[in-house]
Design a protein around this motif. Structure first.
Motif, PDB file in Angstrom:
ATOM      1  N   GLN A 197     -57.195  -5.757  -0.156  1.00 35.20           N
ATOM      2  CA  GLN A 197     -55.844  -5.354  -0.321  1.00 35.20           C
ATOM      3  C   GLN A 197     -55.184  -6.187  -1.456  1.00 35.20           C
ATOM      4  N   VAL A 210     -50.964  -6.343   0.043  1.00 33.39           N
ATOM      5  CA  VAL A 210     -50.172  -5.265  -0.207  1.00 33.39           C
ATOM      6  C   VAL A 210     -51.012  -4.031   0.241  1.00 33.39           C
ATOM      7  N   TYR A 211     -50.356  -3.254   1.143  1.00 29.62           N
ATOM      8  CA  TYR A 211     -51.232  -2.165   1.769  1.00 29.62           C
ATOM      9  C   TYR A 211     -50.449  -0.897   1.355  1.00 29.62           C
ATOM     10  N   PRO A 212     -51.047   0.341   1.558  1.00 29.43           N
ATOM     11  CA  PRO A 212     -50.171   1.608   1.494  1.00 29.43           C
ATOM     12  C   PRO A 212     -49.231   1.581   2.784  1.00 29.43           C
ATOM     13  N   ASP A 213     -48.136   2.440   2.267  1.00 28.55           N
ATOM     14  CA  ASP A 213     -47.390   2.894   3.461  1.00 28.55           C
ATOM     15  C   ASP A 213     -47.909   3.511   4.368  1.00 28.55           C
ATOM     16  N   ASP A 214     -47.484   3.746   5.753  1.00 29.91           N
ATOM     17  CA  ASP A 214     -48.166   4.023   6.773  1.00 29.91           C
ATOM     18  C   ASP A 214     -48.672   5.516   6.497  1.00 29.91           C
ATOM     19  N   GLU A 215     -47.998   6.342   6.017  1.00 31.48           N
ATOM     20  CA  GLU A 215     -48.357   7.587   5.952  1.00 31.48           C
ATOM     21  C   GLU A 215     -48.995   8.043   4.509  1.00 31.48           C
ATOM     22  N   LYS A 216     -49.422   7.031   3.937  1.00 28.55           N
ATOM     23  CA  LYS A 216     -50.050   7.151   2.596  1.00 28.55           C
ATOM     24  C   LYS A 216     -51.811   6.896   2.992  1.00 28.55           C
ATOM     25  N   LYS A 251     -54.921   7.963   7.090  1.00 32.77           N
ATOM     26  CA  LYS A 251     -53.846   7.311   6.766  1.00 32.77           C
ATOM     27  C   LYS A 251     -53.885   5.774   7.300  1.00 32.77           C
ATOM     28  N   THR A 252     -53.017   5.182   6.572  1.00 27.19           N
ATOM     29  CA  THR A 252     -53.088   3.618   6.910  1.00 27.19           C
ATOM     30  C   THR A 252     -52.663   3.392   8.279  1.00 27.19           C
ATOM     31  N   LEU A 253     -51.824   4.419   8.757  1.00 29.16           N
ATOM     32  CA  LEU A 253     -51.321   4.298  10.246  1.00 29.16           C
ATOM     33  C   LEU A 253     -52.465   4.377  11.331  1.00 29.16           C
TER      34      LEU A 253
END
Length: 364
Positions: A197, A210-216, A251-253
């Motif tokens: 990350q 730094v991680y992508p947003d949950d829906e990214k 996705k990230t989540l």
């Protein structure tokens, strides 16, 4: 070494697993020469003289070789960055075939031999080309940034001589090398303590998580073709797309399926299988593709959670059977940083999907 043998019951979630506890030394690096350890028993730790994890298994010269990391009691408090996983050397193990006597070939590389490395020699892998053997390993430099180094030997059991510096443009953790035809590809990467990350487009962005947003789309593992010298990259590392059945990036989540660490690629009946750990959800899962670069389509689980926080595996074929090498913390009574290598037979369905395992399986 005299080993004390006890029976313990290791429990994780609803899994009740019988395993034999044999107390290995956890004091640090072992200077022993090549020795034979006890005969393998299925569904039990195959190495009991010391703690081992992250097994990379390969067939070289018709024999099974295992390249694990070496756990020991570091005395460092546990944290999410894995600082308590303070491994500092490597041993190589071999057996004629799965189920046979295991030989410890002794310590083949120590962090004190690696000029650029400061600490934490994590999960390694090995490859062979033209009669030379290459041990790839991650370690933190003096600034506590992970890079990937390489050491060379003229036989698979080492000892290995490290290059003076890490591989240029390498970063993060968990190198694994896959040979396809005459080309060699390295897969690597790991989030959280693995520092993936900290990078975007192969550029260091600073020590910032730094991680992508949950829906990214989630961060992806990397692939890079190795140069002919096996000591450098032939190209810039590329993302490996992992898709769901609808063709969308995971996705990230999606913690049950997204990549965390421990990428491994093998080929079965002209299909490429990318398997990896989901980390905080503790699964080994897999995806398939028609070429080593992907994109890979998620298929399902291989191995459900084991005792201990981590799981890290390899898959190899010998004598017409496929095997999953992995680790758990049963031998240490559940200490997450003191792990032990195990092996189980891996089986395919007629459609090429892999049969899911619940920790322990019987091997015919």
């Amino acid at each position: 070494m005299k080993i004390k043998i006890l029976s313990i019951l290791c429990i994780i979630a609803t899994l009740h697993i019988q395993c034999k506890e044999q107390k290995p030394s956890s004091a640090g690096a072992d200077e022993s020469d090549s020795i034979s350890v006890e005969v393998f028993e299925f569904d039990k730790p195959i190495i009991t003289e010391q703690y081992t994890a992250d097994p990379s298994a390969h067939i070289f010269d018709g024999k099974m070789y295992i390249y694990p990391s070496h756990d020991y009691e570091s005395g460092i408090p546990e944290d999410d960055l894995g600082n308590h996983f303070a491994m500092r050397d490597y041993h190589v193990y071999s057996m004629d075939s799965v189920g046979g006597k295991i030989t410890d070939h002794g310590k083949v590389l120590d962090i004190d031999q690696v000029d650029w490395a400061h600490r934490q020699m994590w999960a390694p892998d090995a490859a062979e080309k033209d009669g030379m053997y290459y041990l790839y390993f991650p370690a933190k430099d003096k600034d506590d940034v992970f890079h990937i180094g390489v050491a060379v030997a003229d036989n698979p059991a080492g000892p290995f001589k490290p290059e003076s510096d890490y591989i240029e443009d390498s970063y993060s953790i968990d190198p694994s090398v896959f040979k396809d035809g005459g080309e060699y590809y390295m897969y690597f990467g790991g989030i959280w303590g693995g520092q993936l990350q900290w990078y975007r487009d192969n550029k260091f962005q600073g020590k910032r998580d730094v991680y992508p947003d949950d829906e990214k789309p989630a961060l992806q593992p990397k692939i890079v073709k190795l140069a002919p010298d096996m000591k450098s990259f032939a190209e810039a590392p590329k993302d490996i797309a992992i898709l769901d059945k609808d063709g969308e990036l995971l996705k990230t989540l999606d913690n049950d399926r997204r990549f965390f660490e421990g990428a491994w690629v093998h080929k079965y009946k002209n299909t490429y299988y990318l398997s990896y750990s989901t980390g905080d959800t503790h699964n080994i899962v897999y995806a398939t593709a028609d070429n080593p670069y992907g994109p890979f389509t998620y298929q399902g689980k291989i191995l459900n959670p084991v005792l201990g926080w981590t799981n890290h595996h390899s898959i190899v074929e010998q004598n017409g059977k496929w095997y999953l090498f992995y680790h758990d913390s049963c031998l240490s009574g559940g200490k997450t940083h003191l792990r032990s290598v195990k092996v189980a037979e891996l089986k395919y369905n007629l459609d090429g999907t892999i049969q899911e395992m619940d920790k322990m399986v019987s091997v015919d």
